[in-house]
Design a protein around this motif. Sequence first.
Motif, mmCIF file in Angstrom:
data_model
loop_
_atom_site.group_PDB
_atom_site.id
_atom_site.type_symbol
_atom_site.label_atom_id
_atom_site.label_comp_id
_atom_site.label_asym_id
_atom_site.label_seq_id
_atom_site.Cartn_x
_atom_site.Cartn_y
_atom_site.Cartn_z
ATOM 1 N N ALA A 166 118.576 45.717 84.766
ATOM 2 C CA ALA A 166 120.181 46.477 83.958
ATOM 3 C C ALA A 166 120.762 47.493 84.194
ATOM 4 O O ALA A 166 120.020 47.974 85.515
ATOM 5 C CB ALA A 166 120.056 46.955 81.813
ATOM 6 N N HIS A 167 122.199 47.766 84.215
ATOM 7 C CA HIS A 167 122.836 48.739 84.365
ATOM 8 C C HIS A 167 122.660 49.492 86.189
ATOM 9 O O HIS A 167 123.326 50.344 87.091
ATOM 10 C CB HIS A 167 121.821 49.915 83.503
ATOM 11 C CG HIS A 167 121.641 49.623 82.347
ATOM 12 N ND1 HIS A 167 123.390 49.179 81.366
ATOM 13 C CD2 HIS A 167 120.685 49.175 81.334
ATOM 14 C CE1 HIS A 167 123.277 49.241 79.946
ATOM 15 N NE2 HIS A 167 121.607 49.452 80.146
ATOM 16 N N VAL A 168 122.421 48.214 87.070
ATOM 17 C CA VAL A 168 122.059 48.863 88.025
ATOM 18 C C VAL A 168 121.006 49.811 88.719
ATOM 19 O O VAL A 168 121.408 50.773 89.444
ATOM 20 C CB VAL A 168 123.604 48.580 89.164
ATOM 21 C CG1 VAL A 168 123.200 48.709 90.751
ATOM 22 C CG2 VAL A 168 124.007 47.807 88.669
ATOM 23 N N SER A 182 128.645 44.139 79.525
ATOM 24 C CA SER A 182 129.525 45.255 79.084
ATOM 25 C C SER A 182 128.340 46.424 78.117
ATOM 26 O O SER A 182 128.870 47.308 78.169
ATOM 27 C CB SER A 182 130.209 45.050 77.658
ATOM 28 O OG SER A 182 129.889 44.442 77.012
ATOM 29 N N ASP A 183 127.121 45.569 77.828
ATOM 30 C CA ASP A 183 126.109 46.421 77.104
ATOM 31 C C ASP A 183 127.223 47.076 75.662
ATOM 32 O O ASP A 183 127.314 47.894 75.310
ATOM 33 C CB ASP A 183 125.948 48.254 77.077
ATOM 34 C CG ASP A 183 124.809 48.798 77.250
ATOM 35 O OD1 ASP A 183 124.147 47.669 75.970
ATOM 36 O OD2 ASP A 183 123.865 49.718 76.905
ATOM 37 N N PHE A 184 127.752 45.732 75.441
ATOM 38 C CA PHE A 184 128.870 45.396 74.174
ATOM 39 C C PHE A 184 127.779 46.423 72.852
ATOM 40 O O PHE A 184 127.035 45.469 72.832
ATOM 41 C CB PHE A 184 129.671 44.714 73.944
ATOM 42 C CG PHE A 184 130.392 44.220 72.661
ATOM 43 C CD1 PHE A 184 131.460 45.388 72.856
ATOM 44 C CD2 PHE A 184 130.323 44.292 71.029
ATOM 45 C CE1 PHE A 184 132.521 45.057 71.526
ATOM 46 C CE2 PHE A 184 130.896 44.306 70.682
ATOM 47 C CZ PHE A 184 131.878 44.818 70.267
ATOM 48 N N ALA A 206 126.680 39.084 79.924
ATOM 49 C CA ALA A 206 125.719 38.579 80.449
ATOM 50 C C ALA A 206 124.364 40.084 79.546
ATOM 51 O O ALA A 206 123.438 40.231 80.306
ATOM 52 C CB ALA A 206 124.764 39.450 82.102
ATOM 53 N N HIS A 207 124.707 40.847 78.378
ATOM 54 C CA HIS A 207 124.274 41.932 78.323
ATOM 55 C C HIS A 207 124.951 42.526 77.078
ATOM 56 O O HIS A 207 125.753 42.994 77.620
ATOM 57 C CB HIS A 207 123.695 43.074 79.093
ATOM 58 C CG HIS A 207 122.779 44.262 79.279
ATOM 59 N ND1 HIS A 207 122.236 44.516 79.689
ATOM 60 C CD2 HIS A 207 122.759 45.108 77.892
ATOM 61 C CE1 HIS A 207 121.247 46.369 79.585
ATOM 62 N NE2 HIS A 207 122.015 45.668 77.899
ATOM 63 N N VAL A 208 124.834 42.384 76.098
ATOM 64 C CA VAL A 208 124.876 42.659 74.787
ATOM 65 C C VAL A 208 124.203 43.004 73.568
ATOM 66 O O VAL A 208 122.851 42.636 73.836
ATOM 67 C CB VAL A 208 126.746 41.860 74.519
ATOM 68 C CG1 VAL A 208 127.476 41.542 75.044
ATOM 69 C CG2 VAL A 208 126.038 40.606 73.468
ATOM 70 N N HIS A 209 124.717 43.788 72.430
ATOM 71 C CA HIS A 209 123.783 44.215 71.460
ATOM 72 C C HIS A 209 123.848 43.695 70.032
ATOM 73 O O HIS A 209 125.511 43.706 69.620
ATOM 74 C CB HIS A 209 123.578 44.936 71.784
ATOM 75 C CG HIS A 209 122.668 45.560 73.128
ATOM 76 N ND1 HIS A 209 121.707 45.279 73.090
ATOM 77 C CD2 HIS A 209 122.588 46.850 73.985
ATOM 78 C CE1 HIS A 209 120.861 45.893 74.019
ATOM 79 N NE2 HIS A 209 121.672 46.437 75.473
ATOM 80 N N THR A 210 123.927 43.240 69.041
ATOM 81 C CA THR A 210 123.651 43.432 67.592
ATOM 82 C C THR A 210 123.091 43.681 66.563
ATOM 83 O O THR A 210 121.757 44.195 67.789
ATOM 84 C CB THR A 210 123.622 42.090 67.324
ATOM 85 O OG1 THR A 210 123.216 41.199 67.554
ATOM 86 C CG2 THR A 210 125.041 41.142 68.059
ATOM 87 N N LEU A 235 113.369 36.690 77.641
ATOM 88 C CA LEU A 235 112.293 38.690 77.409
ATOM 89 C C LEU A 235 113.315 39.606 78.076
ATOM 90 O O LEU A 235 113.412 39.565 78.831
ATOM 91 C CB LEU A 235 110.990 38.253 78.079
ATOM 92 C CG LEU A 235 109.718 39.513 77.576
ATOM 93 C CD1 LEU A 235 110.038 39.462 76.426
ATOM 94 C CD2 LEU A 235 108.715 39.508 78.524
ATOM 95 N N LYS A 236 113.243 40.832 76.930
ATOM 96 C CA LYS A 236 114.189 41.796 76.845
ATOM 97 C C LYS A 236 112.806 42.874 76.989
ATOM 98 O O LYS A 236 112.399 42.942 75.788
ATOM 99 C CB LYS A 236 115.083 42.244 76.471
ATOM 100 C CG LYS A 236 116.021 43.775 75.828
ATOM 101 C CD LYS A 236 116.671 43.476 77.585
ATOM 102 C CE LYS A 236 116.568 45.352 77.983
ATOM 103 N NZ LYS A 236 118.375 45.850 76.534
ATOM 104 N N MET A 237 112.748 43.612 77.881
ATOM 105 C CA MET A 237 111.818 44.612 78.183
ATOM 106 C C MET A 237 112.481 46.179 78.604
ATOM 107 O O MET A 237 113.729 46.540 79.382
ATOM 108 C CB MET A 237 110.682 44.774 79.320
ATOM 109 C CG MET A 237 110.682 43.352 78.708
ATOM 110 S SD MET A 237 108.781 43.891 79.619
ATOM 111 C CE MET A 237 108.905 43.769 81.310
HETATM 112 ZN ZN LIG Z 1 121.423 47.243 76.300
#
Ligand SMILES: [Zn+2]
Length: 324
Positions: free
Chosen positions: A210-212, A269-271, A31-35, A145-147
């Motif tokens: 995010a991240h609890v 994961s925040d991959f 539910a949470h990755v980055h590129t 939307l990501k804030m």
């Molecule tokens: Zn992140």
Amino acid sequence: MQGASAAYAEVISEGNSFSDRSDLILRVIDAHVHTWTHDMLSEKDIEARRIAASKAGIPPQLDAPISKLKEAMKSAGIERAVILPIDSGLNQKMPLSLREKTNWHADEIRGDKSLITFVGLDPRRGEEGLAELERAVKDKGCRGLKMYPPNGFYPDEKRFYPYYKLCTDLNIPVVIHQGFTSRFKHVKYARPVYVDKVAADFPDLKIVLAHVGIPWVDEALMVSSKNPNVSVDVSGWQAAASTVPMKVYQMVADAKFVRVFPNRMLWASDFPLFEYAMPIGEWVRFFSKMRLPSTLIDLGYSQITDSELDLCMWKNASHIFFGE
Ligand SMILES: [Zn+2]
């Protein structure tokens, strides 16, 4: 049958032995990755990455292209992932304009059904940001939307309400970064309590903390517990899982106690940011097969089950992000 399942329950409540799940097909959404690529980063971002990397004793990750993500998903058995771009354009000189960045992310996933992307927006952009939000969703296929409040804003300011109204109208979720923050940004804005009022005023808006909220875990669980529209994602908790796993068990146990687990917790994961701590495949296995240790059960916490974990690994995210 009942006897067999009772016996099974007893076996798995014996401490932390993993159950045999070979009969289950585990489906996983991250539910949470980055590129990103290095030519999209600002000089400040590159410096912050160098600082973070030297603390972790690894080389800085200046490139995280989609090919790396796909490779990791394949090896870890992750079927889908949600890409969450961040808009830091009001704080730093960014190589790409706001539109260019939205387009970059929308184009990188084009034709790939296993990935969705959000649009990253700083709500202090006002009308310009609202127009970009609408364009991103309607024309470019962005799905949320990501804030990133540590860039310098409290999410519950009234002037940002048009963003939440528009997200509700467009029927898209909002993921809000919470807790730990890199060197040049400000962690005071990242407390979960500043999302509570938004959640209460927009009960139809789906919000993910995010991240609890590390380190404000109780605060994040409180906000989620009282607002049925607020979920939490466990990205970044690999750092605890690899060194002090009891912190993860305690967090999940507390989340179950306040009824955030299992229906409002998302595996993530925040991959690629935590690969140094625990490779993504190991993080899948750690979480999807988790049992609370007997120390916590003896204190009165209830044990967790495979079907509850399946909600966190797949069903909750499939509902919030994929509308299923
Ligand atoms: Zn992140």
